[in-house]
Structure formats: structure tokens, C-alpha cells
Design a protein around this motif. Sequence first.
Motif, PDB file in Angstrom:
ATOM      1  N   GLU A 212       0.737  -1.081   0.220  1.00 30.96           N
ATOM      2  CA  GLU A 212       0.159   0.073   0.116  1.00 30.96           C
ATOM      3  C   GLU A 212       0.709   1.497  -0.032  1.00 30.96           C
ATOM      4  O   GLU A 212       1.798   0.797   0.302  1.00 30.96           O
ATOM      5  CB  GLU A 212      -0.641   0.107   1.291  1.00 30.96           C
ATOM      6  CG  GLU A 212      -1.746   1.228   1.315  1.00 30.96           C
ATOM      7  CD  GLU A 212      -2.541   1.150   2.317  1.00 30.96           C
ATOM      8  OE1 GLU A 212      -3.358   1.861   2.515  1.00 30.96           O
ATOM      9  OE2 GLU A 212      -2.281   0.569   2.881  1.00 30.96           O
ATOM     10  N   TYR A 213       0.550   2.105  -0.720  1.00 28.66           N
ATOM     11  CA  TYR A 213       1.041   3.095  -0.513  1.00 28.66           C
ATOM     12  C   TYR A 213       0.373   4.616  -0.193  1.00 28.66           C
ATOM     13  O   TYR A 213      -0.398   4.793  -0.972  1.00 28.66           O
ATOM     14  CB  TYR A 213       1.875   4.052  -1.948  1.00 28.66           C
ATOM     15  CG  TYR A 213       2.698   4.969  -2.431  1.00 28.66           C
ATOM     16  CD1 TYR A 213       3.628   5.531  -1.728  1.00 28.66           C
ATOM     17  CD2 TYR A 213       1.568   5.824  -3.076  1.00 28.66           C
ATOM     18  CE1 TYR A 213       3.885   6.818  -1.615  1.00 28.66           C
ATOM     19  CE2 TYR A 213       1.975   7.285  -3.501  1.00 28.66           C
ATOM     20  CZ  TYR A 213       3.340   7.777  -2.645  1.00 28.66           C
ATOM     21  OH  TYR A 213       4.316   9.106  -2.415  1.00 28.66           O
ATOM     22  N   GLU A 214       0.561   5.311   0.640  1.00 27.04           N
ATOM     23  CA  GLU A 214       0.283   6.638   1.112  1.00 27.04           C
ATOM     24  C   GLU A 214       0.033   7.766   0.765  1.00 27.04           C
ATOM     25  O   GLU A 214       1.038   7.703   0.621  1.00 27.04           O
ATOM     26  CB  GLU A 214      -0.017   7.062   2.700  1.00 27.04           C
ATOM     27  CG  GLU A 214      -0.521   5.336   3.775  1.00 27.04           C
ATOM     28  CD  GLU A 214      -2.221   5.432   3.507  1.00 27.04           C
ATOM     29  OE1 GLU A 214      -2.901   6.667   3.070  1.00 27.04           O
ATOM     30  OE2 GLU A 214      -2.867   4.179   3.836  1.00 27.04           O
ATOM     31  N   SER A 216      -1.257  11.085   1.150  1.00 31.29           N
ATOM     32  CA  SER A 216      -0.876  11.498   1.875  1.00 31.29           C
ATOM     33  C   SER A 216       0.160  12.130   2.596  1.00 31.29           C
ATOM     34  O   SER A 216       0.850  13.069   2.516  1.00 31.29           O
ATOM     35  CB  SER A 216      -1.639  12.472   2.554  1.00 31.29           C
ATOM     36  OG  SER A 216      -2.056  11.079   3.869  1.00 31.29           O
ATOM     37  N   SER A 217       0.752  10.838   3.029  1.00 34.07           N
ATOM     38  CA  SER A 217       2.353  10.994   3.254  1.00 34.07           C
ATOM     39  C   SER A 217       3.503  10.171   3.298  1.00 34.07           C
ATOM     40  O   SER A 217       4.673  10.236   3.016  1.00 34.07           O
ATOM     41  CB  SER A 217       1.602   9.995   4.955  1.00 34.07           C
ATOM     42  OG  SER A 217       1.944   8.308   4.435  1.00 34.07           O
ATOM     43  N   GLU A 219       4.105   6.956   2.778  1.00 35.21           N
ATOM     44  CA  GLU A 219       4.734   6.018   3.308  1.00 35.21           C
ATOM     45  C   GLU A 219       4.435   4.938   2.778  1.00 35.21           C
ATOM     46  O   GLU A 219       3.362   4.367   1.991  1.00 35.21           O
ATOM     47  CB  GLU A 219       4.008   5.943   5.033  1.00 35.21           C
ATOM     48  CG  GLU A 219       4.552   7.156   5.304  1.00 35.21           C
ATOM     49  CD  GLU A 219       4.190   6.635   7.114  1.00 35.21           C
ATOM     50  OE1 GLU A 219       2.839   5.791   7.398  1.00 35.21           O
ATOM     51  OE2 GLU A 219       4.408   7.619   8.367  1.00 35.21           O
ATOM     52  N   THR A 306      -6.671   8.428  -2.207  1.00 38.71           N
ATOM     53  CA  THR A 306      -5.868   8.178  -1.017  1.00 38.71           C
ATOM     54  C   THR A 306      -4.754   7.376  -0.437  1.00 38.71           C
ATOM     55  O   THR A 306      -3.941   7.802  -0.269  1.00 38.71           O
ATOM     56  CB  THR A 306      -7.041   8.344   0.874  1.00 38.71           C
ATOM     57  OG1 THR A 306      -7.497   6.508   0.334  1.00 38.71           O
ATOM     58  CG2 THR A 306      -7.943   8.908   0.268  1.00 38.71           C
ATOM     59  N   SER A 307      -4.810   6.550  -1.072  1.00 36.97           N
ATOM     60  CA  SER A 307      -4.111   5.442  -1.660  1.00 36.97           C
ATOM     61  C   SER A 307      -4.070   4.705  -2.813  1.00 36.97           C
ATOM     62  O   SER A 307      -5.225   4.270  -3.161  1.00 36.97           O
ATOM     63  CB  SER A 307      -3.999   4.633  -0.058  1.00 36.97           C
ATOM     64  OG  SER A 307      -5.248   4.178  -0.481  1.00 36.97           O
ATOM     65  N   ARG A 309      -3.474   0.542  -3.481  1.00 37.68           N
ATOM     66  CA  ARG A 309      -3.191  -0.816  -2.860  1.00 37.68           C
ATOM     67  C   ARG A 309      -3.087  -1.763  -4.118  1.00 37.68           C
ATOM     68  O   ARG A 309      -3.517  -1.697  -5.371  1.00 37.68           O
ATOM     69  CB  ARG A 309      -4.563  -1.330  -2.155  1.00 37.68           C
ATOM     70  CG  ARG A 309      -4.960  -0.144  -0.738  1.00 37.68           C
ATOM     71  CD  ARG A 309      -5.983  -1.270   0.504  1.00 37.68           C
ATOM     72  NE  ARG A 309      -5.846   0.137   0.918  1.00 37.68           N
ATOM     73  CZ  ARG A 309      -6.940  -0.542   2.246  1.00 37.68           C
ATOM     74  NH1 ARG A 309      -7.357  -1.134   1.606  1.00 37.68           N
ATOM     75  NH2 ARG A 309      -6.911   0.517   3.153  1.00 37.68           N
TER      76      ARG A 309
END
Length: 724
Positions: A212-214, A216-217, A219, A306-307, A309
Motif C-alpha cells: 500500500e502507498y499512502e 498524503s504521507s 509512506e 487516498t492510497s 493498494r
Amino acid sequence: MSDLAWPPFSILRPEGEELSGEQQSDVQAYRLLGLLGAVVVPVFGVLLVAPDPQATDPMWARLGLSALLVGLVGASYTSGAVRRRFAVWARGACYILMAWYCSVATLNGFAGSYDMGLVLLYGILPFAVAIGARSMRPVWWFLGSGLLAGTVGAAFGPVRAAEALPTVGGLATVAFVEGVVIWNQLDARERLERQNDLFRRAQKLANIGAWEYEVSSGEVFWTRQVREIHGLPEDYEPTAEEAVAFYHPEDQPVIQGMIERAIEEEVPFDRELRLGGEALPVGHEQREGRWVRARGTPQIEAGEVTSVRGTFQDITERKAREHVLENEREALRSMYRITADREAGFEEKARRLIDLGREHLGLPYGFLTRITDETQEIVFASGTHPLLQPGESCPLSRSYCRNTIQEDRSLVVQDAVAEGWAGDPAHQTFELGAYVGAQIIVEGELYGTFCFAAEKPREQAFAGRERVFVELMAQWASYELGQRRAKAQLKRQNARLDSFAGLVAHDLRNPLNVATGRLRLAREERAPEEARSHLAAVDRSLSRMDEIIEDVLTLTWGGQDIGPEELSTHGLAAMAEASWDQVGTDQVGTDQNGADKGGAEGATLQFGGACRLRCNAERVQRLLENLFRNAIEHGGDTVTVRVGALSDGFYVEDDGAGFPGDDPEAVFEAGYSSSDEGTGLGLSIVESIAKAHGWSLSATQSEAGGARFEVTGVDVEAVGSAHS
């Protein structure tokens, strides 16, 4: 308690490979609780003693408990044995803390804050005991022992039972409520762990992980299987830049572009990419040549991504299989192109196939052999092995091919020494470490083998498709050689048909013309005597035509194979005498030596040893008739013909003029004759009858200078009588 991932708590996580991930999480949690307990125990002691200076609560005991907890935590950093047993010892510390506080509460008559503190501590410690527990057993043990300690203190301590009853009731209530709560937690955790275990097993089986790639952050989160595919430790946490850097330099822009499109355009992706980046983390093992399937789906909340996956699957083995299959298809296509080349001959095709097989199998030597009379001869070969060159031969007993011809399918040897070939004559002769070969069968009979080999053992075992590849080459050689043999036989048959056509067109036409002309003259003649002379000439011409027709039919049908049911045992002498009479000898008798004597105006038949033959008597008598007639026609009326036995057959020779020319074998060709009156089929008939029996026929000069014919390969039974 789950793993503590907040950076300040990372110092509590144990290092070392002797613990599993779950054990490391348990140690980390107990270290944290141990340090908190070491601080809370003396602090709460001060708070409890302050309202009642007369309370029995020695500070040295609290400090001792704090020291015990600190020492236990410290020992877990220095000793691997302590780390492995840290959870058990931490639960033991919970028992000590509970027993100590129950004693203090009893000594103080469960008064004031000690009553509430005991119930509060009893409510906290079972959760600590439940950390890392795989069942309710340690929790029930702790709850039971705490309730028992409180009951004993209430019954035997310096307090009335009525005053202690609320405390004991509170402990029982806490035990019941906590038991249910913790049981539900452990049950839920067990279900979750079972589900996670099945998920991990599925990931392991399919070699697939999740990521998963966030947005906003920035991460990146990887499951354990993704780390394993990359060859990374379990605690490795990549940055977004590092995650991309693991891909091959040519594929890094591809994965980067797909993620950007997923974020900006909400487009999912599914792509096969290569690993093997250059800017990798320190200590990371380069994994070049590995293929992965990366899939990603944008996660949308409130209209925004938002992400992202997705899954990450190692498909290296599948790619390798695809590569092998593609090579196999290309090799088969090359084999087809070679074998279908109409302009290339057998030798050129065989050499090209050998080179193709060497390249496809990764073996330096390829060769095609011919096996005759227990001898292996190399017909075609490619490679530098000195004993595997065209023309080289060796006894079959010292070759790998002797085992190949005993197998129902191809023979494969991956490592000759490991498979017990070290003492074999073939290994001692050729010193081959790897070998694969298949039989070449032509018209149901062994011709030879199609083989590939190497001096060093093969790293990988021969796959079934590789064995089939060699077997296909051997089958092609079998078919091609069979076709060549069939073409040669057809060529001989065509030559024989040409000879037959010549006989019909020439030899039959001449006597037919004579007979026709004489009949016309006979009709014109008035005197009966002159007419009869013409009719006598017609009779001779018709007899000549009958002789030619009989020879043609014999040559045509006499060469057909003879079945076992048509064979029987007959004496050579008896068949020779019957044939001699059939040729037309007018005098039969014996001379002073006991030899038969007679023939047209003095031709003689003699015997040089008798035997019995397993044969078709009718055809053998025709064979002998033709040989006798040939001797008389070419040796004259006084020729002597001798029939004798050989170890595996018999001979017929004469003392005539012998063979014209330098090639005695030419006399077997259909239509060959040195006489103007001959049809040229007599000896050809002899050869066809011999072949129909499976015998061999050869022509050579006799000791007297005449012709000698030897028939060998015969099932012979020697006898004592000259006329058997």
C-alpha cells in the motif's frame, strides 16, 4: 498487545534472529510494562502511605520490586536465554507483584485505598498475563491464584470477615468479567491469527504479497511476503523511492508512471516487470533476472485517491518455464524446417539436426551411429571428442549405445559417476559425464542410435521434453533411412521392370516374328516336307517364348518372402539330382570314385560333401536348375559341376570359362547375359530365391578357373551320406 511501531519504542524491540516476530513483539511489550511497573510501584506506595502514616507498607519492599522489574528488563538485553524465556518470567513477576500487594492489603485490613488498589491491580495484571498467551490457561491460573490469595487474606488476616467480604466479592466480580473479556479477546485473536496464518500460507504458496502507498504521507507498507520476494528482513520499511529503486532501471519509469496515473487518473494497473535495480539499500542482495507481477488499484475517499493498494507476485519460475517452452517451440520449428527441406540430402539434414540438438540440449557432442555385427560405427558427428568422429568405431560392448538399444525409450545419464557408470567399459573408453540417446529403427530392425553427450555431468536432469526431442530426431532418421531403403528397392524393382519390358519388347518379339514368318511361308509352300521344316522352326520359337515367360514369372513371384510354414528339411544331394535331371541330362551313372556322371554329351555332376537344408524344396530346386543350366550354357557339354556343403550353406561351382569382366557380381543383374540365346534372368532368379529365404548369394572364381556360387546364412544340418 500488538507490536509497538512508534519510533521511541523501537529501543524496546529485541534484536537477534533467535526469536520469531511474535516473540519479539511479546518481549517488547513486557519490557515496556516492566519499566512502567518499576516506576508505578514506588510512586503509588508514596501516594497510599501519605494519607495514613501508620500503614504497614515498607518502601524497601516496593523498591525491591522495582529493582526486580528493572533487572529483568536489563537481563533481556544481555542474554539470549533470558529473551527466549522473558514472557514466562514476566508473568512470574506479575504473580509476585499480586502476592505482595495482597499481603500488604491484608496487613492493612483492606482499609481505604488498599482495598481499591488491590481490586485495581487485580484488574490490570491479568491483561499483562494474557500478552502472548495462546490459550486462557495462564489467565485462569492467575485469576484463580489472585482470588485465592485475597480469600485467604480475608479469612486469616487481622480483619473481620464481614469487612473483607466486599473486597473478596469485588475480586470475584473482576475475575468473572475479566475472564469473559480476555477469553473473547483471545478467541478473536486466535481467529485473526488463524486467518492471518492462512493468508500467509496462501501468499507463500502463490509467492504473492500485498502493498500500500499512502498518498498524503508518502509512506509505503509491505507485507512479509513482499519483503521475502525482495530478499529483505522482516523489519525493513522502504521509502517510496527505495520501493521503485528495486526494479530494473528500464522498468523504474514504467512503475513510477503507473502509480502516478493511478493517483491522478484513478487508473488501475497490472504489469509484469523485472527486478534488479542499481540504487538498492545497503546489504541488499542484487536479484537480477527475477520477474514480478505488480498490480495496483486506487483507493478513493470523498472523490480523491487516498492510497494505492495492490499485490506483488514473484513470477520468475513462470517466466523461466515460458522461456523454456519458447525455446522448445523454436527448436521444434527449426527441426521441422530442416527435415522439410527438399533440396537438402540426408547427410546435410543429419548434420544440421546434430548441431541443432547440441545447441538446444547444451551438450558439446552429437553423433549418429550405425550398429552392425556387435560394432558401433560413427556415421555423422559434431564436436571435438577424438573418439566421436565420423568413421570411428568400437565394440558395442564398450559403448553407451549398448544400453540405449536395450531401452524402450531414450537412455539418459545426467551424472555418469553418480549413477554408477564409473566402472563401465563405456565410461572408461569415452569418459562421458552426461549422455542422452535414442534408437534408430528401420523397417522393424535396429539400425543405430542418435546421441548427444558431454564430458562433464549435466547440472540439471534431462526433462521429459528433452528426451522427446531426441526421440523425435531418432524417429526422423528411422523414417528417412527407411525411405532411402524403400527408394533403393523401388529403383531395383524399376530396373527389373525395365528389363522385363526389354524382354517383352525384344526377346519375345524376335521368336514371335520368326514364328509368324515361318507360318506365312508354310502356307505358301506346296511340298509337305518343306512346310514341316517351317513348322519345326515355329515350334522352337514358341518353346523359346515359353521359356522366357517362365523365367519372367519365376523372377516375379519367386522372390516373394517365404513364411515359416513353407519351410521343411531336405537333403541337398537329393534336390541337386532332381534339378540335374530336370536340366535335361541324358545319362546318369557313377564313376569309379562314386561321383554321379552324365549330362548333355558328357556334362558331369559331382558332390563335395552332403548336408540337409531347411528350405522350400521347390524353389531351391529351381535355384539349382538355373545354376546347372548356366554352367552348361557357358562351360560346354563336357563341363564338370560340383555341389558341396559349407558351414552355413552350400556352393555350386564348375570348371568352365568363368565370368567375363572384372565384376562377378554383375551377373546377378536382371537382363545380364554373355550369350545371344540367354534371357539374362537365370542368375537374377537365383538371387531372388536366395533372398526370399533370407540367404546371401555371392559369385567368385572356382579353383579350376570356372564360376563358383556360394549361398550362406542357411540353416544347415550336416550328414554323413553323400546322397542324403
